[in-house]
Design an enzyme around this catalytic site. Sequence first.
Site, PDB file in Angstrom:
ATOM      1  N   GLY A  15      60.079  22.156  24.716  1.00  0.00           N
ATOM      2  CA  GLY A  15      59.489  21.069  25.483  1.00  0.00           C
ATOM      3  C   GLY A  15      59.636  19.703  24.866  1.00  0.00           C
ATOM      4  N   THR A  36      59.081  29.201  29.999  1.00  0.00           N
ATOM      5  CA  THR A  36      58.755  28.503  31.225  1.00  0.00           C
ATOM      6  C   THR A  36      59.492  29.099  32.417  1.00  0.00           C
ATOM      7  OG1 THR A  36      58.468  26.486  29.952  1.00  0.00           O
ATOM      8  CG2 THR A  36      58.924  26.227  32.299  1.00  0.00           C
TER       9      THR A  36
END
Length: 325
Positions: A236, A182
Amino acid sequence: MQTGQLSGYVQQVIDMLPVVVVHGGAGHIPKERAELSTSGVTSAVRAGYVVLRGGGSSMDAVVEAVTHLENNPAFNAGCGSVLNVKGDVEMDAFVMEGKTLGSGAVSAVRNIANPIQLARLVMDKTSHLCLTAEGAKQFAQSMGVPEVPQESLITEYSRMRWRKNLAPDANPVECQMGKMGTVGAVAVDSQGNVACATSTGGILNKMEGRVGDTPCIGCGGYADNTVGAVSTTGHGEAIMKVVLAKHILYQMEQGQSVEAASDLGLACMKIRAEGLGGVITVDPQGHWAARFSSRQMAWAAAQKDTLHYGLYKGENFTQSIDVQH
């Protein structure tokens, strides 16, 4: 605080602004890709700092920086996104500004070159916080955002790693190596307004429709002028369990520094959710931190016309912002 002390403090804060910090993802980056990662984040932070030096807002700056990272195939966002189990790209993105708590997100979008720009449109043009999949696609069309062929978002590197992970004898840990995760940015502009932006292709060979922390408010990022702004990266599901970005800002509300609050949040995630990751954090006065519990995290910051960057723990290389790395 006396009047003279107060004016001195105000001047000190002004001297620290503006500031922008970016990350290129926490994880394990092979030596042969380390230079790509470092040059990518330094280029992105320069782009964001140019916006701030020109009087642009913190939101303008973080979107510009993350757009740069989405356009760089070395990162797991935009045109470098990892593939889901079917070999397709599904991307998530999130923006938030600290003055009004305005925010926007998209999840599971496929044919968009820059999901971060679509997330900003959700914030600016709708009364909603997050649009997903087909709804996000229809909104993009209504806003005149061009669709791009999915193949333009898939690199040979992503395709190779997808195939390798499909093998029956694939080692999941080894397959995550080389993942540049990310991407994100946080900033404080000259007015003291904070903002964050986070964008991702998700995790390698994820189930179709899987949505991670990035578009979830308080997880992939958060921005509040009364405290600061955070952008997160890492596993995540673990980030979501501890609501990492908001957790860090809570620590800052309790009086912790940007560094200590970031470390406390990451430690909580490791202990309670067995997850590793990284964060970039700023407060409205211009203090910033880039901290991670993973092996590496490419990061860069720009403040007082100085570029800071690093990849391994303890690194903080500096150079003039105007000198190309």
